[in-house]
Design a protein around this motif. Structure first.
Motif, PDB file in Angstrom:
ATOM      1  N   VAL A   1       0.798  -1.232   0.000  1.00  0.00           N
ATOM      2  CA  VAL A   1       0.000   0.000   0.000  1.00  0.00           C
ATOM      3  C   VAL A   1       0.825   1.274   0.000  1.00  0.00           C
ATOM      4  N   ASP A   2       2.110   1.158   0.377  1.00  0.00           N
ATOM      5  CA  ASP A   2       2.916   2.377   0.421  1.00  0.00           C
ATOM      6  C   ASP A   2       3.551   2.711  -0.922  1.00  0.00           C
ATOM      7  N   ASP A   3       3.427   1.806  -1.860  1.00  0.00           N
ATOM      8  CA  ASP A   3       3.946   2.052  -3.197  1.00  0.00           C
ATOM      9  C   ASP A   3       2.733   2.126  -4.130  1.00  0.00           C
ATOM     10  N   LYS A   4       2.431   3.346  -4.551  1.00  0.00           N
ATOM     11  CA  LYS A   4       1.193   3.568  -5.295  1.00  0.00           C
ATOM     12  C   LYS A   4       1.058   2.642  -6.508  1.00  0.00           C
ATOM     13  N   VAL A   5       2.132   2.566  -7.292  1.00  0.00           N
ATOM     14  CA  VAL A   5       2.051   1.784  -8.528  1.00  0.00           C
ATOM     15  C   VAL A   5       1.883   0.295  -8.221  1.00  0.00           C
ATOM     16  N   LYS A   6       2.631  -0.185  -7.231  1.00  0.00           N
ATOM     17  CA  LYS A   6       2.517  -1.611  -6.883  1.00  0.00           C
ATOM     18  C   LYS A   6       1.157  -1.919  -6.254  1.00  0.00           C
ATOM     19  N   HIS A   7       0.678  -0.988  -5.466  1.00  0.00           N
ATOM     20  CA  HIS A   7      -0.665  -1.149  -4.901  1.00  0.00           C
ATOM     21  C   HIS A   7      -1.682  -1.234  -6.045  1.00  0.00           C
ATOM     22  N   GLY A   8      -1.493  -0.364  -7.042  1.00  0.00           N
ATOM     23  CA  GLY A   8      -2.382  -0.370  -8.198  1.00  0.00           C
ATOM     24  C   GLY A   8      -2.292  -1.668  -8.974  1.00  0.00           C
ATOM     25  N   GLU A   9      -1.103  -2.192  -9.077  1.00  0.00           N
ATOM     26  CA  GLU A   9      -0.930  -3.458  -9.788  1.00  0.00           C
ATOM     27  C   GLU A   9      -1.705  -4.571  -9.082  1.00  0.00           C
ATOM     28  N   TYR A  10      -1.659  -4.547  -7.765  1.00  0.00           N
ATOM     29  CA  TYR A  10      -2.427  -5.526  -6.988  1.00  0.00           C
ATOM     30  C   TYR A  10      -3.919  -5.415  -7.309  1.00  0.00           C
ATOM     31  N   MET A  11      -4.423  -4.193  -7.269  1.00  0.00           N
ATOM     32  CA  MET A  11      -5.847  -3.976  -7.528  1.00  0.00           C
ATOM     33  C   MET A  11      -6.226  -4.423  -8.945  1.00  0.00           C
ATOM     34  N   VAL A  12      -5.412  -4.009  -9.904  1.00  0.00           N
ATOM     35  CA  VAL A  12      -5.710  -4.307 -11.311  1.00  0.00           C
ATOM     36  C   VAL A  12      -5.659  -5.819 -11.563  1.00  0.00           C
ATOM     37  N   THR A  13      -4.759  -6.479 -10.878  1.00  0.00           N
ATOM     38  CA  THR A  13      -4.695  -7.941 -11.003  1.00  0.00           C
ATOM     39  C   THR A  13      -6.012  -8.537 -10.532  1.00  0.00           C
ATOM     40  N   LEU A  14      -6.472  -8.090  -9.373  1.00  0.00           N
ATOM     41  CA  LEU A  14      -7.685  -8.687  -8.821  1.00  0.00           C
ATOM     42  C   LEU A  14      -8.945  -8.223  -9.565  1.00  0.00           C
ATOM     43  N   MET A  15      -8.872  -7.051 -10.168  1.00  0.00           N
ATOM     44  CA  MET A  15     -10.025  -6.578 -10.951  1.00  0.00           C
ATOM     45  C   MET A  15      -9.999  -7.166 -12.363  1.00  0.00           C
ATOM     46  N   HIS A  16      -9.052  -8.000 -12.605  1.00  0.00           N
ATOM     47  CA  HIS A  16      -8.865  -8.785 -13.845  1.00  0.00           C
ATOM     48  C   HIS A  16      -9.121  -8.019 -15.140  1.00  0.00           C
TER      49      HIS A  16
ATOM     50  N   ASP B   1     -10.807   6.253  -2.584  1.00  0.00           N
ATOM     51  CA  ASP B   1      -9.878   7.105  -3.338  1.00  0.00           C
ATOM     52  C   ASP B   1      -8.478   6.516  -3.433  1.00  0.00           C
ATOM     53  N   LYS B   2      -8.022   5.974  -2.327  1.00  0.00           N
ATOM     54  CA  LYS B   2      -6.651   5.467  -2.312  1.00  0.00           C
ATOM     55  C   LYS B   2      -6.503   4.341  -3.333  1.00  0.00           C
ATOM     56  N   ASP B   3      -7.490   3.467  -3.395  1.00  0.00           N
ATOM     57  CA  ASP B   3      -7.467   2.353  -4.346  1.00  0.00           C
ATOM     58  C   ASP B   3      -7.543   2.876  -5.777  1.00  0.00           C
ATOM     59  N   LEU B   4      -8.456   3.809  -5.998  1.00  0.00           N
ATOM     60  CA  LEU B   4      -8.672   4.324  -7.353  1.00  0.00           C
ATOM     61  C   LEU B   4      -7.420   5.042  -7.870  1.00  0.00           C
ATOM     62  N   GLU B   5      -6.814   5.843  -7.009  1.00  0.00           N
ATOM     63  CA  GLU B   5      -5.613   6.568  -7.420  1.00  0.00           C
ATOM     64  C   GLU B   5      -4.479   5.601  -7.733  1.00  0.00           C
ATOM     65  N   ALA B   6      -4.400   4.544  -6.948  1.00  0.00           N
ATOM     66  CA  ALA B   6      -3.352   3.535  -7.175  1.00  0.00           C
ATOM     67  C   ALA B   6      -3.575   2.832  -8.519  1.00  0.00           C
ATOM     68  N   ILE B   7      -4.823   2.507  -8.800  1.00  0.00           N
ATOM     69  CA  ILE B   7      -5.141   1.839 -10.074  1.00  0.00           C
ATOM     70  C   ILE B   7      -4.719   2.722 -11.243  1.00  0.00           C
ATOM     71  N   ALA B   8      -5.096   4.002 -11.159  1.00  0.00           N
ATOM     72  CA  ALA B   8      -4.771   4.933 -12.245  1.00  0.00           C
ATOM     73  C   ALA B   8      -3.256   5.062 -12.406  1.00  0.00           C
ATOM     74  N   ALA B   9      -2.547   5.103 -11.280  1.00  0.00           N
ATOM     75  CA  ALA B   9      -1.087   5.232 -11.339  1.00  0.00           C
ATOM     76  C   ALA B   9      -0.471   3.995 -11.999  1.00  0.00           C
ATOM     77  N   PHE B  10      -1.013   2.840 -11.672  1.00  0.00           N
ATOM     78  CA  PHE B  10      -0.466   1.623 -12.279  1.00  0.00           C
ATOM     79  C   PHE B  10      -0.759   1.581 -13.780  1.00  0.00           C
ATOM     80  N   ILE B  11      -2.013   1.861 -14.149  1.00  0.00           N
ATOM     81  CA  ILE B  11      -2.371   1.805 -15.579  1.00  0.00           C
ATOM     82  C   ILE B  11      -1.485   2.785 -16.358  1.00  0.00           C
ATOM     83  N   LYS B  12      -1.282   3.966 -15.784  1.00  0.00           N
ATOM     84  CA  LYS B  12      -0.452   4.984 -16.439  1.00  0.00           C
ATOM     85  C   LYS B  12       0.988   4.482 -16.607  1.00  0.00           C
ATOM     86  N   SER B  13       1.411   3.607 -15.726  1.00  0.00           N
ATOM     87  CA  SER B  13       2.813   3.148 -15.756  1.00  0.00           C
ATOM     88  C   SER B  13       3.041   1.975 -16.706  1.00  0.00           C
TER      89      SER B  13
END
Ligand code: HEC
Ligand code: HEC
Length: 364
Positions: A202-217, A306-318
């Motif tokens: 959770v402290d790494d936005k992009v990695k947190h986002g990757e986790y979410m995006v993985t589970l949101m398939h 918000d925290k989850d959504l921002e992380a997802i966006a950061a990961f997708i952007k990366s």
């Protein structure tokens, strides 16, 4: 699919789920509405309602755990594929009742009933059994699930999240609804090792986002298709090109776009805020509407923290750019264009086939 979706119920789910009044009206709130998990979200909830339902593992589910499980189930799309689908079509209030049936290139599949009904659901399963189905794709009898059920993605889920979802599922109101088993699908049944239960970064936005995006398939639909348009479980996960034809939603093809950061063929020109907004509202930065299957996940995604959504966006952007030009969708929605109306009781042709195709399901 012959039936039309009763959007009113979906609308309830869209109405940010916290409307306890609505929840009370719908005897069984949809997963999407289940920040308030079940009517009387305490132990009494479904346990009392279903005589001796499968709550042996969790006779008094902690309301906080149930609420967390309901939130996660929504984000990770359980009630999209496991929605109740009866003669009158889908009913999002009978969460997990199963029966959605879609003919795909790889065979006709159905979403099973995952409510704790003993005869037609999974009432004899323990919370641990449900956790194993989610993350390892195995049933208590040792048989394997087809990888349409996104356990290769859910494998990354932490023990805590899996337990919350499984507790929520084990305490759903029972739905008596027999669903025929899936047979002869041309899909793998992938053996999975035991989940590693690595903490969520959770402290790494992009990695947190990757986790979410993985589970949101997201990759189940946005991956570059394999041979003959079949789902590809090892290819490029976000390069796009999978096609969906969902006749009862509308005419034409929906093509999952390239969502890598390539500026020409992907969404490289979108900002993180654009990406976040699109997932909540199903609108592109240019104001056009994202049609099709994503709208059925939106009921949950609109409520992302918000925290989850921002992380997802950061990961997708990366996601590194991959130049892959995919065809434009030619889809024309049957009903009034746009996201499902929020007015209760209105019918719309938009349906959970989208949901269905929530699977890694290419067009026929
Ligand atoms: C993309 C569609 C899809 C999503 C999303 C999905 N499932 Fe499934 N699930 C399926 C299908 C299809 C099967 C049946 C697979 C088979 O027959 O081999 C299944 C099987 C199951 C089973 C085993 C049921 C049985 O009787 O064998 C459980 C339990 C389950 N899913 C729970 C969940 C939960 C909990 C979630 C959310 C975390 C979820 N599923 C999300 C499609 C999905
Ligand atoms: C069930 C299949 C499915 C899933 C799951 C899915 N998408 Fe989509 N997505 C689509 C389809 C199909 C379209 C094209 C819709 C259209 O043409 O109107 C789309 C469109 C988009 C767009 C618009 C891009 C553009 O250039 O127009 C974005 C952004 C997007 N998806 C991101 C995501 C993200 C992020 C996830 C996971 C959190 C996700 N999608 C999950 C099927 C899916």
């Amino acid at each position: 699919m012959k039936t039309r979706l009763v959007i009113g119920i979906l609308a309830t789910t869209l109405a940010v789920g916290c409307s306890t009044k609505k929840d009370a009206e719908n005897k069984a709130p949809p997963v999407a509405g289940s920040n308030t998990p079940t009517p009387g979200s305490n132990a009494a909830g479904s346990g009392a309602a279903g005589s001796g339902s499968a709550v042996a593992e969790a006779p008094k589910p902690d309301p906080a755990l149930m609420a967390r499980g309901g939130y996660l189930a929504k984000m990770y799309g359980c009630n999209v594929c496991h929605v109740y689908f009866g003669e009158k079509g889908p009913d999002f209030s009978k969460v997990g009742g199963g029966g959605l049936e879609l003919a795909e290139k790889f065979g006709t599949w159905r979403g099973p009933n995952i409510t704790p009904h003993k005869g037609s659901g999974i009432g004899n399963w323990k919370v641990e059994d449900i956790m194993a189905a989610i993350r390892e794709g195995v049933r208590p009898d040792g048989s394997k699930l087809y990888a349409l059920m996104p356990y290769p993605n859910y494998h990354r889920m932490t023990d805590d999240e899996a337990r919350a979802i499984a507790t929520f599922v084990a305490n759903l109101p029972e739905v008596d609804h027999a669903v025929a088993p899936n047979k002869d699908l041309k899909l793998p049944q992938i053996p999975m090792p035991k989940p590693e239960n690595k903490p969520i970064p959770v402290d790494d936005k992009v990695k947190h986002g990757e986790y979410m995006v993985t589970l949101m398939h997201c990759n189940n639909c946005h991956a570059k298709p394999g041979k003959d348009g079949m789902p590809d479980f090892v290819g490029k996960p976000f390069s796009g090109g999978m096609e969906f034809e969902i006749a009862f939603l509308g005419e034409g093809k929906l093509v999952a776009p390239n969502i890598t950061s390539d500026a020409e063929t992907g969404i490289g020109k979108w900002t993180e805020a654009d990406i976040a907004k699109s997932l909540k509202t199903m609108m592109r930065p240019d104001g056009t509407i994202i049609h099709g299957p994503m709208q059925f996940y939106q009921a949950g995604w609109a409520q992302l923290e918000d925290k989850d959504l921002e992380a997802i966006a950061a990961f997708i952007k990366s996601i590194p750019a991959d130049k892959n030009k995919v065809a434009k969708s030619t889809f024309k929605p049957k009903g009034p264009p746009g996201p499902p109306p929020t007015g209760a009781g209105s019918a719309s042709p938009a349906g959970p086939a989208g949901a269905g195709s929530g699977s890694a399901a290419p067009a026929k």
